[in-house]
Design a protein around this motif. Structure first.
Motif, PDB file in Angstrom:
ATOM      1  N   ALA A  26      -7.030  -8.769   5.750  1.00  0.00           N
ATOM      2  CA  ALA A  26      -7.198  -7.727   6.757  1.00  0.00           C
ATOM      3  C   ALA A  26      -5.919  -6.906   6.916  1.00  0.00           C
ATOM      4  CB  ALA A  26      -7.577  -8.355   8.097  1.00  0.00           C
ATOM      5  N   ARG A  27      -4.752  -7.478   6.590  1.00  0.00           N
ATOM      6  CA  ARG A  27      -3.477  -6.758   6.699  1.00  0.00           C
ATOM      7  C   ARG A  27      -3.274  -5.800   5.535  1.00  0.00           C
ATOM      8  NH1 ARG A  27      -0.779 -11.800   6.591  1.00  0.00           N
ATOM      9  NH2 ARG A  27       0.290 -10.846   4.856  1.00  0.00           N
ATOM     10  N   GLY A  28      -4.127  -5.813   4.536  1.00  0.00           N
ATOM     11  CA  GLY A  28      -3.981  -4.896   3.422  1.00  0.00           C
ATOM     12  C   GLY A  28      -3.432  -5.548   2.179  1.00  0.00           C
ATOM     13  N   GLY A  29      -3.069  -6.807   2.250  1.00  0.00           N
ATOM     14  CA  GLY A  29      -2.560  -7.483   1.070  1.00  0.00           C
ATOM     15  C   GLY A  29      -3.698  -7.822   0.137  1.00  0.00           C
ATOM     16  N   GLY A  30      -3.360  -8.215  -1.060  1.00  0.00           N
ATOM     17  CA  GLY A  30      -4.374  -8.564  -2.043  1.00  0.00           C
ATOM     18  C   GLY A  30      -4.006  -9.866  -2.714  1.00  0.00           C
ATOM     19  N   PRO A  31      -4.624 -10.160  -3.839  1.00  0.00           N
ATOM     20  CA  PRO A  31      -4.326 -11.397  -4.549  1.00  0.00           C
ATOM     21  C   PRO A  31      -2.852 -11.447  -4.928  1.00  0.00           C
ATOM     22  CG  PRO A  31      -5.667  -9.921  -5.898  1.00  0.00           C
ATOM     23  CD  PRO A  31      -5.569  -9.322  -4.536  1.00  0.00           C
ATOM     24  N   TYR A  32      -2.270 -12.620  -4.758  1.00  0.00           N
ATOM     25  CA  TYR A  32      -0.862 -12.871  -5.102  1.00  0.00           C
ATOM     26  C   TYR A  32       0.100 -11.953  -4.356  1.00  0.00           C
ATOM     27  CZ  TYR A  32      -3.548 -15.155  -8.695  1.00  0.00           C
ATOM     28  OH  TYR A  32      -4.478 -15.912  -9.335  1.00  0.00           O
ATOM     29  N   GLY A  33      -0.309 -11.483  -3.192  1.00  0.00           N
ATOM     30  CA  GLY A  33       0.537 -10.615  -2.391  1.00  0.00           C
ATOM     31  C   GLY A  33       0.574  -9.179  -2.870  1.00  0.00           C
ATOM     32  N   ILE A  34      -0.259  -8.842  -3.850  1.00  0.00           N
ATOM     33  CA  ILE A  34      -0.285  -7.481  -4.394  1.00  0.00           C
ATOM     34  C   ILE A  34      -0.899  -6.547  -3.365  1.00  0.00           C
ATOM     35  CG2 ILE A  34      -1.242  -6.006  -6.214  1.00  0.00           C
ATOM     36  CD1 ILE A  34      -1.122  -8.544  -8.027  1.00  0.00           C
ATOM     37  N   ASP A  35      -0.235  -5.442  -3.119  1.00  0.00           N
ATOM     38  CA  ASP A  35      -0.686  -4.459  -2.146  1.00  0.00           C
ATOM     39  C   ASP A  35      -1.740  -3.555  -2.793  1.00  0.00           C
ATOM     40  OD1 ASP A  35      -1.037  -2.640  -0.117  1.00  0.00           O
ATOM     41  OD2 ASP A  35       1.008  -1.850  -0.182  1.00  0.00           O
ATOM     42  N   VAL A  36      -2.949  -4.060  -2.907  1.00  0.00           N
ATOM     43  CA  VAL A  36      -4.017  -3.320  -3.576  1.00  0.00           C
ATOM     44  C   VAL A  36      -4.253  -1.962  -2.907  1.00  0.00           C
ATOM     45  CG1 VAL A  36      -6.479  -3.324  -4.140  1.00  0.00           C
ATOM     46  CG2 VAL A  36      -5.101  -5.361  -4.580  1.00  0.00           C
ATOM     47  N   PRO A  37      -4.474  -1.898  -1.599  1.00  0.00           N
ATOM     48  CA  PRO A  37      -4.718  -0.581  -0.994  1.00  0.00           C
ATOM     49  C   PRO A  37      -3.524   0.370  -1.169  1.00  0.00           C
ATOM     50  CG  PRO A  37      -5.354  -2.322   0.515  1.00  0.00           C
ATOM     51  CD  PRO A  37      -4.620  -2.983  -0.617  1.00  0.00           C
ATOM     52  N   GLY A  38      -2.315  -0.151  -1.032  1.00  0.00           N
ATOM     53  CA  GLY A  38      -1.129   0.686  -1.204  1.00  0.00           C
ATOM     54  C   GLY A  38      -0.981   1.210  -2.618  1.00  0.00           C
ATOM     55  N   LEU A  39      -1.284   0.371  -3.611  1.00  0.00           N
ATOM     56  CA  LEU A  39      -1.198   0.809  -5.006  1.00  0.00           C
ATOM     57  C   LEU A  39      -2.273   1.825  -5.346  1.00  0.00           C
ATOM     58  CD1 LEU A  39      -0.349  -2.571  -6.726  1.00  0.00           C
ATOM     59  CD2 LEU A  39       1.111  -0.541  -6.608  1.00  0.00           C
ATOM     60  N   VAL A  40      -3.467   1.639  -4.808  1.00  0.00           N
ATOM     61  CA  VAL A  40      -4.539   2.611  -5.034  1.00  0.00           C
ATOM     62  C   VAL A  40      -4.125   3.958  -4.453  1.00  0.00           C
ATOM     63  CG1 VAL A  40      -6.926   3.214  -4.425  1.00  0.00           C
ATOM     64  CG2 VAL A  40      -6.372   0.881  -5.208  1.00  0.00           C
ATOM     65  N   ARG A  41      -3.586   3.939  -3.250  1.00  0.00           N
ATOM     66  CA  ARG A  41      -3.129   5.175  -2.594  1.00  0.00           C
ATOM     67  C   ARG A  41      -1.989   5.817  -3.401  1.00  0.00           C
ATOM     68  NH1 ARG A  41      -3.061   3.077   1.892  1.00  0.00           N
ATOM     69  NH2 ARG A  41      -0.959   2.233   1.865  1.00  0.00           N
ATOM     70  N   TRP A  42      -1.007   4.997  -3.812  1.00  0.00           N
ATOM     71  CA  TRP A  42       0.127   5.491  -4.613  1.00  0.00           C
ATOM     72  C   TRP A  42      -0.377   6.178  -5.884  1.00  0.00           C
ATOM     73  CZ3 TRP A  42       1.072   3.701  -9.586  1.00  0.00           C
ATOM     74  CH2 TRP A  42       2.220   4.205 -10.201  1.00  0.00           C
ATOM     75  N   ALA A  43      -1.286   5.532  -6.607  1.00  0.00           N
ATOM     76  CA  ALA A  43      -1.764   6.067  -7.885  1.00  0.00           C
ATOM     77  C   ALA A  43      -2.507   7.383  -7.688  1.00  0.00           C
ATOM     78  CB  ALA A  43      -2.656   5.044  -8.583  1.00  0.00           C
ATOM     79  N   ARG A  44      -3.334   7.449  -6.671  1.00  0.00           N
ATOM     80  CA  ARG A  44      -4.098   8.677  -6.427  1.00  0.00           C
ATOM     81  C   ARG A  44      -3.178   9.830  -6.032  1.00  0.00           C
ATOM     82  NH1 ARG A  44      -9.007   5.567  -3.275  1.00  0.00           N
ATOM     83  NH2 ARG A  44     -10.155   4.995  -5.167  1.00  0.00           N
ATOM     84  N   GLU A  45      -2.189   9.533  -5.191  1.00  0.00           N
ATOM     85  CA  GLU A  45      -1.236  10.569  -4.778  1.00  0.00           C
ATOM     86  C   GLU A  45      -0.368  11.018  -5.953  1.00  0.00           C
ATOM     87  OE1 GLU A  45       0.809   8.832  -1.453  1.00  0.00           O
ATOM     88  OE2 GLU A  45      -0.939   9.035  -0.135  1.00  0.00           O
ATOM     89  N   LEU A  46       0.095  10.082  -6.770  1.00  0.00           N
ATOM     90  CA  LEU A  46       0.915  10.444  -7.922  1.00  0.00           C
ATOM     91  C   LEU A  46       0.092  11.253  -8.920  1.00  0.00           C
ATOM     92  CD1 LEU A  46       3.612  10.390  -9.361  1.00  0.00           C
ATOM     93  CD2 LEU A  46       2.969   8.171 -10.347  1.00  0.00           C
TER      94      LEU A  46
END
Length: 177
Positions: free
Chosen positions: A128-148
């Motif tokens: 619920a905090r936004g973390g993913g498997p193995y502490g990977i920030d899945v939502p943050g990485l998706v956002r980063w990739a789309r913005e980049l």
């Protein structure tokens, strides 16, 4: 003819074609004899935490091509159920590689493809905090990739180190609710 007149492809110990040319930090082949960066060894089995740490080190150093090789090892050596996660992360690293090399079309395309694949690979394990498997920030990485990808569409090559994503979830970087 290459390498002093030798007309043969480089081969590994098992006879498979494998380029021995040095490479730069973005994985581009250099001429034989040129100084390059140390290549990532292939087939290394790491724990997920070791994979994330090594890939982050390489991304921070502006070497996303090499980070992609670390993710590739994880997807090929780990449990089949985790392959989509590691493959998506490898796509993001290759997208950053192409963007840094000045290939805007390929870079943006791979960043978007990786973002979509990561969004599909990580949600069932995201907290619920936004973390993913193995502490990977899945939502943050998706956002980063789309913005980049949007920035890559609009301009020149990006600096791979300056644009490196933060792989692990960090509470201090969470978007306000």
């Amino acid at each position: 003819m290459e390498d002093g007149g030798v007309n043969a492809r480089d081969r590994d110990g098992e006879g498979r074609a494998r380029s021995a040319r040095p490479r730069d930090g973005l994985g581009r082949p250099l001429a034989y004899g040129e100084p390059g960066v140390q290549r990532q060894p292939e087939g290394v089995v790491r724990t997920p935490a070791e994979t994330v740490a090594e890939a982050q080190r390489l991304l921070d150093a502006g070497m996303p091509f090499h980070a992609h090789e670390v993710f590739e090892d994880a997807w090929k050596s780990g449990p089949e159920a985790e392959a989509p996660l590691w493959r998506a992360l490898a796509q993001l690293a290759v997208g950053l590689t192409h963007a840094a090399r000045g290939n805007a079309v390929g870079g943006a395309r791979l960043l978007r493809r990786g973002a979509e694949a990561l969004a599909l690979a990580g949600p069932e394990t995201a907290s619920a905090r936004g973390g993913g498997p193995y502490g990977i920030d899945v939502p943050g990485l998706v956002r980063w990739a789309r913005e980049l990808a949007l920035r890559v569409d609009e301009g020149p090559a990006v600096d791979a180190a300056a644009q490196a994503p933060q792989l692990a979830y960090r509470p201090d970087r969470q978007d306000p609710a």
